[in-house]
Design a protein around this motif. Structure first.
Motif, PDB file in Angstrom:
ATOM      1  N   UNK A  89     -39.751  67.199  47.852  1.00 31.30           N
ATOM      2  CA  UNK A  89     -40.684  66.577  48.796  1.00 31.30           C
ATOM      3  C   UNK A  89     -40.300  65.294  48.885  1.00 31.30           C
ATOM      4  N   UNK A  90     -40.512  64.999  50.432  1.00 27.47           N
ATOM      5  CA  UNK A  90     -39.987  63.582  51.524  1.00 27.47           C
ATOM      6  C   UNK A  90     -41.366  63.305  51.473  1.00 27.47           C
ATOM      7  N   UNK A  91     -41.100  62.022  50.955  1.00 31.80           N
ATOM      8  CA  UNK A  91     -41.674  60.498  50.731  1.00 31.80           C
ATOM      9  C   UNK A  91     -41.277  59.301  51.947  1.00 31.80           C
ATOM     10  N   UNK A  92     -43.401  59.272  51.914  1.00 37.15           N
ATOM     11  CA  UNK A  92     -43.165  57.922  53.279  1.00 37.15           C
ATOM     12  C   UNK A  92     -42.746  56.475  52.386  1.00 37.15           C
ATOM     13  N   UNK A  93     -42.296  55.831  52.557  1.00 34.05           N
ATOM     14  CA  UNK A  93     -41.897  54.603  52.188  1.00 34.05           C
ATOM     15  C   UNK A  93     -42.182  53.107  53.194  1.00 34.05           C
ATOM     16  N   UNK A  94     -42.888  52.403  52.470  1.00 36.59           N
ATOM     17  CA  UNK A  94     -43.348  51.085  53.143  1.00 36.59           C
ATOM     18  C   UNK A  94     -42.934  49.873  52.698  1.00 36.59           C
ATOM     19  N   UNK A  95     -42.160  48.783  52.779  1.00 32.43           N
ATOM     20  CA  UNK A  95     -41.148  47.800  52.422  1.00 32.43           C
ATOM     21  C   UNK A  95     -42.077  46.873  53.386  1.00 32.43           C
ATOM     22  N   UNK A  96     -42.836  45.956  52.642  1.00 32.07           N
ATOM     23  CA  UNK A  96     -43.540  45.332  52.933  1.00 32.07           C
ATOM     24  C   UNK A  96     -44.185  43.854  52.914  1.00 32.07           C
ATOM     25  N   UNK A 137     -45.710  57.100  48.998  1.00 29.18           N
ATOM     26  CA  UNK A 137     -46.497  58.338  49.008  1.00 29.18           C
ATOM     27  C   UNK A 137     -46.525  59.181  49.606  1.00 29.18           C
ATOM     28  N   UNK A 138     -46.339  60.603  49.037  1.00 27.15           N
ATOM     29  CA  UNK A 138     -45.715  61.718  49.150  1.00 27.15           C
ATOM     30  C   UNK A 138     -46.273  62.035  50.953  1.00 27.15           C
ATOM     31  N   UNK A 139     -45.666  62.726  51.838  1.00 25.98           N
ATOM     32  CA  UNK A 139     -45.676  62.877  52.969  1.00 25.98           C
ATOM     33  C   UNK A 139     -46.616  64.200  53.250  1.00 25.98           C
ATOM     34  N   UNK A 140     -47.434  64.512  52.178  1.00 22.54           N
ATOM     35  CA  UNK A 140     -47.479  65.098  52.114  1.00 22.54           C
ATOM     36  C   UNK A 140     -49.132  65.450  52.590  1.00 22.54           C
TER      37      UNK A 140
END
Length: 251
Positions: free
Chosen positions: A215-222, A238-241
């Motif tokens: 499952x693709x995930x969304x990654x935010x580096x802040x 976070x999970x993309x779904x």
């Protein structure tokens, strides 16, 4: 008794507006109106292509395009051999702002829970020192927190904090107050930056989030500053779904 599909189609046909817009777009708009109003609920099966073609007196191509685009936009979910269903609404976070995840979840009428996986006080390594603008061996906190929305894991938060600017970070109860709450009190954010990427989670991260390895995930580096001081760096996964970013542009 009128069956559910017939009732749904009667209601849908009455919602299609008479406008110059292409018919597929009007079908899309009518379906979205039913979902947004709550008349069509998440996970509810929607009428089939054949049912829509017959009830709306439109071509199969028109219905197929409307359903295909709604599926591509994440509004509907099509299951091969089973049917088409209203998708669960994804959690979303502001693209151009930094908000408290607990507040975002509460705004959706849902319940937030945080699980502290690990927190340690350590000396900054080379990469951490560069990211925080401090010397190596500077005192930092490393923390991993798992966030839940209605008992569903929605985000892994990995954070490195400048301990001199947030000395009591490791003493916080993150179930009662998020990292955002504490950091905004002791070192109010005046500036921030983030990088958004699509990634595949590690096996351990998949286990924490309860997702498949593919499952693709969304990654935010802040990174965030308080005045001229870098306070913290964070990696949010976070999970993309289950998650999406939202941004609003002015004129």
């Amino acid at each position: 008794m009128v069956d559910t599909a017939t009732s749904m189609m009667d209601s849908l046909s009455k919602s299609i507006e008479d406008s110059p817009a292409p018919i597929y777009a009007r079908v899309k708009q009518a379906i979205c109106q039913k979902i947004n109003s709550g008349e069509w609920q998440a996970d509810q099966r929607v009428p089939s292509e054949s049912e829509m073609v017959k009830a709306l007196s439109v071509s199969r191509m028109t219905v197929n395009r409307a359903l295909r685009e709604l599926t591509d936009e994440g509004i509907l979910v099509r299951q091969q051999g089973v049917g088409t269903f209203v998708a669960q609404k994804k959690a979303h976070s502001a693209l151009f702002e930094v908000h408290n995840i607990a507040d975002e979840i509460a705004a959706r009428g849902h319940t937030h829970k945080a699980q502290l996986i690990e927190i340690t006080r350590a000396k900054a390594n080379m990469e951490e020192a560069m990211n925080l603008g401090v010397r190596t061996n500077h005192s930092i906190f490393r923390a991993t927190i798992l966030h839940f929305e209605n008992e569903l894991p929605i985000q892994i938060e990995e954070r490195v904090v400048n301990a001199s600017l947030a000395p009591d970070y490791d003493k916080q109860d993150f179930q009662l107050n998020t990292a955002y709450d504490y950091l905004m009190k002791v070192a109010p954010m005046t500036e921030g930056e983030h990088l958004v990427e699509a990634v595949i989670a590690s096996p351990y991260e998949c286990e924490l989030l309860g997702i498949n390895a593919s499952e693709p995930c969304l990654q935010i580096k802040r990174r965030t500053w308080s005045k001229d001081k870098l306070v913290t760096t964070a990696r949010l996964l976070s999970p993309g779904s289950r998650f999406q970013l939202f941004g609003h542009f002015g004129r």
